[in-house]
Every structure is written in structure tokens, then in C-alpha cells.
Design an enzyme around this catalytic site. Sequence first.
Site, PDB file in Angstrom:
ATOM      1  N   LYS A  89       0.819  -1.207   0.000  1.00 53.89           N
ATOM      2  CA  LYS A  89       0.000   0.000   0.000  1.00 53.89           C
ATOM      3  C   LYS A  89       0.865   1.275   0.000  1.00 53.89           C
ATOM      4  O   LYS A  89       2.075   1.204   0.140  1.00 53.89           O
ATOM      5  CB  LYS A  89      -0.938  -0.015   1.223  1.00 53.89           C
ATOM      6  CG  LYS A  89      -1.933  -1.177   1.165  1.00 53.89           C
ATOM      7  CD  LYS A  89      -2.848  -1.084  -0.056  1.00 53.89           C
ATOM      8  CE  LYS A  89      -4.019  -2.049  -0.014  1.00 53.89           C
ATOM      9  NZ  LYS A  89      -3.776  -3.331  -0.701  1.00 53.89           N
TER      10      LYS A  89
HETATM   11  C1  LIG Z   1      -9.862  -2.831  -1.728  1.00 52.37           C
HETATM   12  C2  LIG Z   1      -9.235  -3.593  -0.589  1.00 52.37           C
HETATM   13  N1  LIG Z   1      -9.967  -3.819   0.517  1.00 52.37           N
HETATM   14  C3  LIG Z   1      -9.448  -4.483   1.567  1.00 52.37           C
HETATM   15  C4  LIG Z   1      -8.165  -4.964   1.551  1.00 52.37           C
HETATM   16  C5  LIG Z   1      -7.639  -5.716   2.733  1.00 52.37           C
HETATM   17  O1  LIG Z   1      -6.535  -5.065   3.288  1.00 52.37           O
HETATM   18  P1  LIG Z   1      -5.594  -5.817   4.342  1.00 52.37           P
HETATM   19  O2  LIG Z   1      -4.631  -6.651   3.539  1.00 52.37           O
HETATM   20  O3  LIG Z   1      -4.905  -4.714   5.083  1.00 52.37           O
HETATM   21  O4  LIG Z   1      -6.447  -6.634   5.204  1.00 52.37           O
HETATM   22  C6  LIG Z   1      -7.368  -4.751   0.424  1.00 52.37           C
HETATM   23  C7  LIG Z   1      -5.991  -5.265   0.398  1.00 52.37           C
HETATM   24  O5  LIG Z   1      -5.355  -5.465  -0.574  1.00 52.37           O
HETATM   25  C8  LIG Z   1      -7.912  -4.050  -0.679  1.00 52.37           C
HETATM   26  O6  LIG Z   1      -7.184  -3.826  -1.765  1.00 52.37           O
END
Ligand SMILES: Cc1ncc(COP(=O)(O)O)c(C=O)c1O
Length: 391
Positions: A192
Site C-alpha cells: 500500500k
Molecule cells: C480494496 C481492498 N480492501 C481491503 C483490503 C484488505 O486489506 P488488508 O490486507 O490490510 O487486510 C485490500 C488489500 O489489498 C484491498 O485492496
Amino acid sequence: MALRDPVRPPERFLVFGRPTIEDAEVREVVASLESGWLGTGPKVARFERDFGASEGASHAVAVGSCTAALHLSMLAAGIGPGDEVITTPLTFCATINAILHAGAVPVLADVDPRTMNVDPARVAERIGPRTRGLLPVHFAGRPCDMAALGELCERHDLKLIEDCAHAIETRVDGRPAGTFGDFGCFSFYATKNITCGEGGMVLARREEDAARLKVLALHGMSKDAWKRFSDEGYKHYRVTDLGFKYNMMDLQAAIGLHQLERIERWWLRRQEIWRRYDEAFADLPLATPAPPEPGTRHALHLYTVLLDESRAPLSRDAFLERMTRENVGVGVHYLAVPEHPYYQERFGWRPEDTPHATSIGRRTVSLPLSAGLSDEDADDVIRAVRGILAG
Ligand SMILES: Cc1ncc(COP(=O)(O)O)c(C=O)c1O
């Protein structure tokens, strides 16, 4: 098509979404390790304060991931069995799973093919008697149409939970994404715009929601563990809710605290790369991302191109393979949710039900865009793409 010599030597594979870690993070992590305080503690509290301030929010709660943030937000919003939540089919599975883990049913509304964000007109069509919430994703960092979505939420008394996993820098008329809804959920996963390795944050509009999120994030206990073991003396905790082990560690916050300071500088760097790509790919058989809407700030998280398979010399999947052979890491954001067997089997969803998301998911390729890319790295990406597509 004949393979040219690889543009990068094999030992220099350009990893997609590679994080940038500087000395300050390394020193801060080491200091945490040496302090003996690894778990949730003062650095998490500081990270919450600093992130909340940078997003103009008064209540920020750090958790272990955006997935956890989304799940807890559903629960704190009071969404559960018997409820439906409308969301986008062009997202990571975590968005959908958060709704399912809360016991509710996800309902998909197709995206606008230009913005790739959920289309408010399609959302309006899907609102029914069981609809309790709306979960839009600011795809790639481009803000959703928050005026239209907010109006629908008001009119139908829906909870608004924003998936801001791509949207740390996203603004609409200066207002940060994540502050429009009841909850805004952010990700600090390794790829990210800023990272903690793993990590997440919820911005909550109401203080009581933030308090509930804190309790739910740590077993349902009424006091933070770090307060229990601080030098203020032992404090009993009481379990007041059925919670989870979703807390962020100081070790994670130690990384994030320093990444926060570079949000703007890194956004500007990604903007330079973005512009170079736009220029370099203008004549190729692909569509580059649409320009941002006036009055908005795009977080520039993902540079997603859409291959025009009728004009390109190869299929999307062959292109992905060729890029990898050219030592350039690529991504796909995303195969539409109805393409996945689990959801097909459980809900009978079919790709043709959300035609825009499906078409995007079958043609899209994400190119490396990290702030840590050098000019030479960006040149290598451009050379690889042009070498494959320019004919
Ligand atoms: C659009 C979206 N929502 C949720 C997530 C979940 O994030 P995390 O990996 O921090 O749980 C991601 C992760 O890639 C994402 O791209």
C-alpha cells in the site's frame, strides 16, 4: 511474437508494489525491540493520533489489517444476520468477506466503466427492504461519487462504510476519503501507499463507535492490555463484548509512524511516474486510467491499464506472462468478484451479472507504481510494455 532480451537482468526482478523502508523505520523497530514493548502500546496510540490528524478525523482506531477494520466496522454499525450490504464487484475478496463474517449478505452493484467505482445508479436499483449498509471502495485511489452515495444513504437510512484501502491521499473538495461515512477503513499492507508490513485503521465519525471498535479489537476487554501492564499499576479488565484479536502491535506502528511523514512526497513521486506512463503508452492498444474528476484528488495507488485485445498482439494473460519474463512484476486488480467459485456456489453469482466489472477484470493489468521506483525502473517498465505491445 519473438522474445527480446530481458530488459532487466534476472537478479533484478522489479517486484510489484515493493515498499520503501528507510533508516528511521529500522531504527524505530529496533528501539521497540530493545524496549521490550512489542505489543499494543504508546506507538500505536501515537500512530492513531497522527494518522487521524493527517486525515482530519477525530477518532482513529488502529487494528491488524484493513480486513479486520472492515469486519469490526460492520459489527459496530450494527450490521448482522438478515441484513444486506451493497458493495462493488471490482474489489479484493476481503471487502466481500467482511460483510459475510458479520453474518450479512453482500449485494453487488456494477461499476461505472470509466471510473471503475461503484455506480450510484446501480446502487439505487439494488436497495431493498433488507438493505442496511453501503460499502464503496475508492478503487485505485479514485474517489467514489460520495455526494450521490451519501444522498442514497441518507434517504434510505443506510450505514456508510468506506473501503479506503487504496485511498490514504484521496480527497473530494479537500475532504479526505474515510470521513464521509460512519466508518473509513484503511490498509497498511506491504504494497500500500504507506505500510506497517500488515496493519489497518478505522476512522469513526462517532466517539461511541470508536470506543466499541477498541473493545471489539481486543477480545471484548474493557481495558487495553498495554494499560494493564503499564507502570500505572495493575488494572483489572472486564470482558464486556464478544471481541477478536485484531489489535495492532507497536512493532507495526513503529514502521507506520515514519511512513506517515512521507505521504505527500511519495504521492508526488508516484504522480511523476504516472505522467510518464500516460505519455509513454498513449499510442498503444490499451486504455490508460481516466483523468481524475475536477475537485478531487486521486491517491494514485494503482496504475491500471485496460488491454484492447482486439488490437493488441496477445491476450491479457499472455501479456502478464510476458511482463514477468521481462522481469517486471505486474498485478490484476481485480478479477470481478462473481468470477470466484466460492461466491458462485454460495450465491449463484455469474460474471455476466456485473458486465462492466467482469470486462475490466478480464482486460486489466496493474503496472509497478511504488514511490521507490527509480527513473530507470520506470524506463524499464515502459520499455517492457512498449516492447510487447508496440509491434
Ligand atoms: C480494496 C481492498 N480492501 C481491503 C483490503 C484488505 O486489506 P488488508 O490486507 O490490510 O487486510 C485490500 C488489500 O489489498 C484491498 O485492496
